[in-house]
Design an enzyme around this catalytic site. Structure first.
Site, PDB file in Angstrom:
ATOM      1  N   GLN A 181       0.812  -1.219   0.000  1.00  0.00           N
ATOM      2  CA  GLN A 181       0.000   0.000   0.000  1.00  0.00           C
ATOM      3  C   GLN A 181       0.847   1.271   0.000  1.00  0.00           C
ATOM      4  O   GLN A 181       0.326   2.364  -0.217  1.00  0.00           O
ATOM      5  CB  GLN A 181      -0.939   0.015   1.209  1.00  0.00           C
ATOM      6  CG  GLN A 181      -2.031  -1.030   1.161  1.00  0.00           C
ATOM      7  CD  GLN A 181      -3.069  -0.774   0.084  1.00  0.00           C
ATOM      8  OE1 GLN A 181      -3.184   0.329  -0.446  1.00  0.00           O
ATOM      9  NE2 GLN A 181      -3.831  -1.798  -0.260  1.00  0.00           N
ATOM     10  N   SER A 201       3.185  -4.828  -5.208  1.00  0.00           N
ATOM     11  CA  SER A 201       2.198  -5.504  -6.052  1.00  0.00           C
ATOM     12  C   SER A 201       1.756  -4.568  -7.172  1.00  0.00           C
ATOM     13  O   SER A 201       1.481  -3.384  -6.932  1.00  0.00           O
ATOM     14  CB  SER A 201       1.000  -5.927  -5.208  1.00  0.00           C
ATOM     15  OG  SER A 201       0.029  -6.578  -5.997  1.00  0.00           O
ATOM     16  N   GLY A 202       1.650  -5.121  -8.393  1.00  0.00           N
ATOM     17  CA  GLY A 202       1.375  -4.307  -9.574  1.00  0.00           C
ATOM     18  C   GLY A 202      -0.013  -3.709  -9.644  1.00  0.00           C
ATOM     19  O   GLY A 202      -0.188  -2.568 -10.079  1.00  0.00           O
ATOM     20  N   CYS A 326      -9.396  -8.948   0.508  1.00  0.00           N
ATOM     21  CA  CYS A 326      -9.045 -10.359   0.685  1.00  0.00           C
ATOM     22  C   CYS A 326      -9.953 -11.055   1.688  1.00  0.00           C
ATOM     23  O   CYS A 326     -10.014 -12.277   1.726  1.00  0.00           O
ATOM     24  CB  CYS A 326      -7.591 -10.482   1.139  1.00  0.00           C
ATOM     25  SG  CYS A 326      -6.412  -9.882  -0.087  1.00  0.00           S
TER      26      CYS A 326
END
Length: 390
Positions: A181, A201-202, A326
């Site tokens: 984040q 993370s992409g 998630c």
């Protein structure tokens, strides 16, 4: 009207990323391990993008492991460092009670395997105590993992200060941070933070899903989770996902170009939304209102059930969430909010997370804020009417 305000969960592909990936699907299909020209072309693309990733965090290109995203990166950081024979001089680990599931669950797994894990507590603002960290460090501590920015509240943890404490007490301890984040939202420099492992993370910054990278400082030994070929310096077997790597590389280029201007735009969006709803509806910020990122706003809307509010907002074209994507399908309350306010707090069922992008227009911010105000007032009016009829 459709306004997306759930960027902490995922982001749409940047137009330039789509363009680059579409081109790559037809022109860069070779296996980078092949020795012929087509393979060598893919190999060059792989190396070029690895350098982009490294430059974006002040690392060297040989310190980048390309992964399938944040969850794999976190698992590789934790299990990879714990299981390597050169790193295990004890069985004690330290993390926090606010980590993403891809850190929290591996820690629980290690506990079941006989490791001892200390979970640093957080106060009502979601902040850890550096004194507790210092007191928790032991001679047999192998790994410390503390996230940079919380994915539900946007709280910023003192990573640089934590590193100093760890280095002074025991320089052998491996220090990992989940920066999923943080990357692309605040300045991330591995040398300033002084971490050994850092996860990205992409899809959080306009890149494709299923791609990310793990920074591992030179000299840190990891045991691979995936065995087979010799890709990624023998740390992650499998033919590289060149199309997604190209997409992530372009996303990094886009987010790092005029970075300060983009961050100012993000700050303006946050402040505009906050100012618009302030004094119009009854709410409180969950977390530290001063020590937080500008792309996440987690608020307690007193007396408004979050699931009902989300449904109403969705019908009105506004996409927000109750917390981590998630675990959004889970009926259990947010583990993050429980750690801050306890199991009986009304905040657990009356809070929503709104997350922004610098791509949002002023009109979209104003409109979404007004729809939130109107929706909250409507629900309160309906609840009052229902209660008066009982």
């Amino acid at each position: 009207m459709k306004i997306y305000l759930d960027y902490a969960a995922t982001s749409p592909l940047h137009p330039k990323v789509i363009e680059k990936m579409t081109e790559a699907m037809t022109q860069t299909f070779g296996n980078p391990s092949s020795l012929h020209k087509v393979g060598r072309q893919s190999k060059k693309v792989l190396l070029d993008n690895r350098q982009i990733f490294a430059d974006s965090i002040g690392a060297n290109e040989n310190e980048i492991i390309i992964t399938s995203g944040g969850s794999e990166g976190n698992n590789l950081a934790i299990f990879g460092s714990i299981f390597h024979e050169n790193n295990v001089f004890g069985k004690h680990l330290i993390t926090t009670n606010q980590e993403h599931a891809s850190v929290y669950e591996p820690m629980k797994k290690l506990e079941a395997m006989g490791y001892e894990v200390t979970y640093l507590a957080t106060d009502e603002k979601g902040q850890i105590s550096l004194q507790e960290l210092q007191d928790s460090l032991r001679e047999d501590t192998v790994l410390v993992s503390i996230m940079s920015i919380n994915n539900e509240t946007g709280n910023i943890q003192p990573i640089k200060e934590a590193s100093k404490i760890i280095r002074e007490q025991n320089p052998k301890i491996i220090f990992h941070t989940d920066a999923v984040q943080a990357f692309g939202k605040v300045s991330v420099d591995v040398n300033q933070l002084d971490v050994d492992l850092l996860t990205t993370s992409g899809h959080k910054i306009g890149g494709p899903k299923g791609i990310g990278f793990l920074y591992h400082r030179e000299g840190i030994k990891l045991e691979p989770l995936i065995h087979g070929g010799e890709q990624e310096d023998m740390l992650r077997a499998g033919t590289e996902n060149i199309v997604s790597i190209i997409g992530y590389g372009e996303a990094v280029n886009q987010v790092t170009t005029d970075f300060e201007e983009k961050m100012e735009s993000l700050k303006n969006s946050y402040q505009l939304f906050y100012t618009k709803i302030k004094n119009q509806i009854d709410f409180e910020i969950n977390g530290d209102s001063k020590n937080k990122t500008n792309h996440i706003l987690n608020i307690w809307l007193k007396g408004i059930p979050s699931k009902i509010l989300l449904a109403h907002l969705d019908m009105n074209g506004i996409a927000v969430s109750t917390g981590s994507a998630c675990s959004s399908g889970n009926t259990k309350p947010s583990r993050i909010l429980v750690s801050m306010f306890g199991t009986n707090s009304e905040r657990l069922s009356e809070s929503i997370r709104i997350s922004f992008s610098n791509d949002l227009t002023t009109e979209e911010i104003k409109s979404s804020a007004q729809i939130l105000i109107d929706t909250v007032k409507k629900i309160k009016k309906n609840n009052k009417g229902r209660n008066s009829n009982e």
